[in-house]
Design a protein around this motif. Structure first.
Motif, PDB file in Angstrom:
ATOM      1  N   PHE A   1       0.885  -1.164   0.000  1.00  0.00           N
ATOM      2  CA  PHE A   1       0.000   0.000   0.000  1.00  0.00           C
ATOM      3  C   PHE A   1       0.923   1.215   0.000  1.00  0.00           C
ATOM      4  O   PHE A   1       1.806   1.299   0.865  1.00  0.00           O
ATOM      5  CB  PHE A   1      -0.903  -0.009   1.244  1.00  0.00           C
ATOM      6  CG  PHE A   1      -1.928   1.076   1.262  1.00  0.00           C
ATOM      7  CD1 PHE A   1      -3.098   0.946   0.520  1.00  0.00           C
ATOM      8  CD2 PHE A   1      -1.728   2.230   1.996  1.00  0.00           C
ATOM      9  CE1 PHE A   1      -4.059   1.956   0.519  1.00  0.00           C
ATOM     10  CE2 PHE A   1      -2.676   3.250   2.000  1.00  0.00           C
ATOM     11  CZ  PHE A   1      -3.840   3.108   1.263  1.00  0.00           C
TER      12      PHE A   1
ATOM     13  N   TYR B   1      -3.159   5.107   9.026  1.00  0.00           N
ATOM     14  CA  TYR B   1      -2.342   3.943   8.622  1.00  0.00           C
ATOM     15  C   TYR B   1      -1.067   3.853   9.467  1.00  0.00           C
ATOM     16  O   TYR B   1      -0.484   2.797   9.643  1.00  0.00           O
ATOM     17  CB  TYR B   1      -2.032   4.033   7.118  1.00  0.00           C
ATOM     18  CG  TYR B   1      -1.784   2.693   6.451  1.00  0.00           C
ATOM     19  CD1 TYR B   1      -2.667   1.630   6.624  1.00  0.00           C
ATOM     20  CD2 TYR B   1      -0.675   2.492   5.641  1.00  0.00           C
ATOM     21  CE1 TYR B   1      -2.444   0.405   6.014  1.00  0.00           C
ATOM     22  CE2 TYR B   1      -0.444   1.266   5.022  1.00  0.00           C
ATOM     23  CZ  TYR B   1      -1.338   0.237   5.215  1.00  0.00           C
ATOM     24  OH  TYR B   1      -1.106  -0.974   4.606  1.00  0.00           O
TER      25      TYR B   1
ATOM     26  N   GLY C   1      -5.038  -0.221  -4.156  1.00  0.00           N
ATOM     27  CA  GLY C   1      -5.904   0.719  -3.443  1.00  0.00           C
ATOM     28  C   GLY C   1      -6.648  -0.045  -2.353  1.00  0.00           C
ATOM     29  O   GLY C   1      -6.541  -1.272  -2.261  1.00  0.00           O
TER      30      GLY C   1
ATOM     31  N   PHE D   1     -11.171   2.924   8.454  1.00  0.00           N
ATOM     32  CA  PHE D   1     -10.966   2.472   7.071  1.00  0.00           C
ATOM     33  C   PHE D   1     -11.993   3.116   6.127  1.00  0.00           C
ATOM     34  O   PHE D   1     -11.705   3.367   4.962  1.00  0.00           O
ATOM     35  CB  PHE D   1     -11.056   0.935   7.009  1.00  0.00           C
ATOM     36  CG  PHE D   1     -10.865   0.372   5.626  1.00  0.00           C
ATOM     37  CD1 PHE D   1      -9.610   0.355   5.037  1.00  0.00           C
ATOM     38  CD2 PHE D   1     -11.942  -0.142   4.906  1.00  0.00           C
ATOM     39  CE1 PHE D   1      -9.429  -0.158   3.749  1.00  0.00           C
ATOM     40  CE2 PHE D   1     -11.772  -0.652   3.629  1.00  0.00           C
ATOM     41  CZ  PHE D   1     -10.517  -0.667   3.055  1.00  0.00           C
TER      42      PHE D   1
HETATM   43  N1  LIG Z   1      -7.048  -4.703   1.793  1.00  0.00           N
HETATM   44  C1  LIG Z   1      -6.407  -3.609   1.438  1.00  0.00           C
HETATM   45  O1  LIG Z   1      -6.982  -2.514   1.377  1.00  0.00           O
HETATM   46  C2  LIG Z   1      -4.962  -3.694   1.049  1.00  0.00           C
HETATM   47  C3  LIG Z   1      -4.411  -2.714   0.197  1.00  0.00           C
HETATM   48  C4  LIG Z   1      -3.071  -2.793  -0.159  1.00  0.00           C
HETATM   49  C5  LIG Z   1      -2.284  -3.840   0.345  1.00  0.00           C
HETATM   50  N2  LIG Z   1      -2.859  -4.776   1.175  1.00  0.00           N
HETATM   51  C6  LIG Z   1      -1.990  -5.851   1.682  1.00  0.00           C
HETATM   52  O2  LIG Z   1      -2.448  -7.090   1.184  1.00  0.00           O
HETATM   53  C7  LIG Z   1      -1.944  -8.120   2.031  1.00  0.00           C
HETATM   54  C8  LIG Z   1      -3.075  -9.095   2.324  1.00  0.00           C
HETATM   55  O3  LIG Z   1      -4.069  -8.474   3.124  1.00  0.00           O
HETATM   56  P1  LIG Z   1      -5.629  -8.543   2.835  1.00  0.00           P
HETATM   57  O4  LIG Z   1      -6.117  -7.142   2.780  1.00  0.00           O
HETATM   58  O5  LIG Z   1      -5.934  -9.468   1.730  1.00  0.00           O
HETATM   59  O6  LIG Z   1      -6.215  -9.096   4.227  1.00  0.00           O
HETATM   60  P2  LIG Z   1      -6.395 -10.579   4.823  1.00  0.00           P
HETATM   61  O7  LIG Z   1      -6.767 -10.373   6.251  1.00  0.00           O
HETATM   62  O8  LIG Z   1      -7.314 -11.369   4.001  1.00  0.00           O
HETATM   63  O9  LIG Z   1      -4.922 -11.190   4.709  1.00  0.00           O
HETATM   64  C9  LIG Z   1      -3.897 -10.946   5.636  1.00  0.00           C
HETATM   65  C10 LIG Z   1      -3.117 -12.245   5.714  1.00  0.00           C
HETATM   66  O10 LIG Z   1      -1.948 -12.121   6.517  1.00  0.00           O
HETATM   67  C11 LIG Z   1      -1.728 -13.385   7.088  1.00  0.00           C
HETATM   68  N3  LIG Z   1      -0.850 -13.345   8.254  1.00  0.00           N
HETATM   69  C12 LIG Z   1      -0.956 -12.573   9.371  1.00  0.00           C
HETATM   70  N4  LIG Z   1       0.021 -12.902  10.245  1.00  0.00           N
HETATM   71  C13 LIG Z   1       0.753 -13.888   9.672  1.00  0.00           C
HETATM   72  C14 LIG Z   1       1.886 -14.651  10.078  1.00  0.00           C
HETATM   73  N5  LIG Z   1       2.462 -14.470  11.276  1.00  0.00           N
HETATM   74  N6  LIG Z   1       2.404 -15.569   9.200  1.00  0.00           N
HETATM   75  C15 LIG Z   1       1.841 -15.771   7.997  1.00  0.00           C
HETATM   76  N7  LIG Z   1       0.750 -15.099   7.556  1.00  0.00           N
HETATM   77  C16 LIG Z   1       0.208 -14.173   8.395  1.00  0.00           C
HETATM   78  C17 LIG Z   1      -3.127 -13.836   7.510  1.00  0.00           C
HETATM   79  O11 LIG Z   1      -3.168 -15.258   7.682  1.00  0.00           O
HETATM   80  C18 LIG Z   1      -3.947 -13.386   6.314  1.00  0.00           C
HETATM   81  O12 LIG Z   1      -4.078 -14.444   5.387  1.00  0.00           O
HETATM   82  C19 LIG Z   1      -1.365  -7.429   3.265  1.00  0.00           C
HETATM   83  O13 LIG Z   1       0.035  -7.300   3.125  1.00  0.00           O
HETATM   84  C20 LIG Z   1      -2.011  -6.046   3.185  1.00  0.00           C
HETATM   85  O14 LIG Z   1      -1.247  -5.056   3.841  1.00  0.00           O
HETATM   86  C21 LIG Z   1      -4.168  -4.734   1.514  1.00  0.00           C
END
Ligand SMILES: NC(=O)c1ccc[n+]([C@@H]2O[C@H](COP(=O)([O-])OP(=O)(O)OC[C@H]3O[C@@H](n4cnc5c(N)ncnc54)[C@H](O)[C@@H]3O)[C@@H](O)[C@H]2O)c1
Length: 259
Positions: free
Chosen positions: A150, A159, A193, A206
Motif C-alpha cells: 500500500f 495507517y 488501493g 478504514f
Molecule cells: N485490503 C487492502 O486494502 C490492502 C491494500 C493494499 C495492500 N494490502 C496488503 O495485502 C496483504 C493481504 O491483506 P488482505 O487485505 O488481503 O487481508 P487478509 O486479512 O485477508 O490477509 C492478511 C493475511 O496475513 C496473514 N498473516 C498474518 N500474520 C501472519 C503470520 N504471522 N504468518 C503468515 N501469515 C500471516 C493472515 O493469515 C492473512 O491471510 C497485506 O500485506 C495487506 O497489507 C491490503
C-alpha cells in the motif's frame, strides 16, 4: 492457452474469500497454474475452509512467518509437492492494535517490532527460504516474487506504523531485486488501493479511505472489487513482465499520482 500454463506458484495470505490472495490464487488457477496455499496460526482452519473453494490446490500448508520450524517444514512440503517454484505471492500483513489509528507515539518498540517482523521482514525470510526452489524455475524469464503493498511514499490518515512497514517493504523489494536478479528471480510490489478485507476492516477509520479514494482516483475505485489486483498479479507472475523487477506497480485507479 493460459498465461501461467505450467507455472507452480506458492500463495500466502489466503484467509477469506475477500482476501486479496484468494482472488489472486483463483486467477492463477484459471490461467493454468498449479497453486499451493499456505495459512497461519489461528487462521489456518479458516484458510483450509476457504481454499476448498479453490479447485486443485490440495492440502493447505502451515506457514507462520514467526515460526522458523514451520518455515523449514513448509519448504520441505513444497519441495516434495512441486520440486520447483515459478512464483511466490507475499500477501501477509499484521500490526498490533497500538500501531494503527492511534498516531505515532502509542506503540512500544516491541509492538513495532512485531509489525516489522510479520509485515516486512517476512518478505526477505520467505524469499531466502524458497530461493533454491525459485532458482529451479522453468518459466520463461525465470521466477517472480510479488508482495502486496500500500503506497508507502505518503502519510495516510490512520495507517500510521503500517505505512512505515510498507515503505520498508518497498525498499526491501528493491534490495531483493538486486540480489536475486542474477538468479533470474524478479521481485515487485503490487500497490493496491483500499479493498474491504478482514485486515482492512481492522484498520480504524478504514471508511475514510473508502469515501475519499474513489473521489481522488481518476479511473474511480470500488473497495469491494479486487479483480484488477488479481489480473495485475497474473501479469507480474507471467513472462509478460519478465524484464520488470524492483518496481512498484500501482493498482489504485491512479489515486497515488494525483495532487
Ligand atoms: N485490503 C487492502 O486494502 C490492502 C491494500 C493494499 C495492500 N494490502 C496488503 O495485502 C496483504 C493481504 O491483506 P488482505 O487485505 O488481503 O487481508 P487478509 O486479512 O485477508 O490477509 C492478511 C493475511 O496475513 C496473514 N498473516 C498474518 N500474520 C501472519 C503470520 N504471522 N504468518 C503468515 N501469515 C500471516 C493472515 O493469515 C492473512 O491471510 C497485506 O500485506 C495487506 O497489507 C491490503
Amino acid at each position: 492457452m493460459g498465461l501461467l500454463d505450467g507455472h507452480r506458484i506458492l500463495v500466502t495470505g489466503v484467509l477469506t474469500d475477500d482476501s486479496l490472495a484468494f482472488g489472486i490464487a483463483e486467477r492463477c488457477l484459471a490461467e493454468g497454474a498449479e497453486v499451493i496455499v499456505t495459512g497461519a496460526g489461528r487462521g489456518l482452519r479458516l484458510t483450509t475452509r476457504t481454499s476448498r473453494k479453490l479447485h486443485h490446490v490440495g492440502e493447505v500448508i502451515a506457514l507462520d512467518v514467526t515460526n522458523p520450524l514451520e518455515i523449514d517444514m513448509a519448504v520441505a512440503a513444497v519441495t516434495e509437492r512441486f520440486g520447483r517454484l515459478d512464483g511466490l505471492v507475499h500477501a501477509i500483513g499484521f500490526a498490533p492494535e497500538a500501531c494503527l489509528g492511534k498516531g505515532m507515539f502509542a506503540a512500544s518498540f516491541e509492538e513495532v517490532a512485531t509489525a516489522l517482523q510479520v509485515s516486512t521482514h517476512s518478505l526477505a525470510l520467505l524469499s531466502g527460504a524458497f530461493r533454491p526452489l525459485l532458482q529451479r524455475s522453468t518459466a520463461i524469464g525465470g521466477a517472480s516474487i510479488i508482495a502486496l503493498d500500500f503506497d508507502g511514499s505518503r502519510a495516510y490518515p490512520m495507517y500510521d506504523w503500517m505505512g512505515v512497514m510498507k515503505a520498508g517493504l518497498e525498499s526491501l523489494g528493491r534490495y531483493l531485486a538486486r540480489e536475486l536478479g542474477p538468479d533470474h528471480i524478479r521481485v515487485n510490489m503490487l500497490a493496491a488501493g483500499p479493498v474491504r478485507t478482514l485486515a482492512a476492516k481492522s484498520i480504524p477509520g478504514f471508511e475514510q479511505f473508502e469515501d475519499t479514494w474513489s473521489e481522488n482516483a481518476p479511473l474511480g475505485w470500488d473497495v469491494r472489487d479486487s479483480s484488477a489486483v488479481s489480473d495485475t498479479a497474473v501479469a507480474l507472475l507471467s513472462p509478460l513482465l519478465r524484464s520488470t523487477t524492483g518496481s512498484i506497480v500501482f493498482v489504485d485507479g491512479g489515486a497515488h499520482a494525483m495532487g
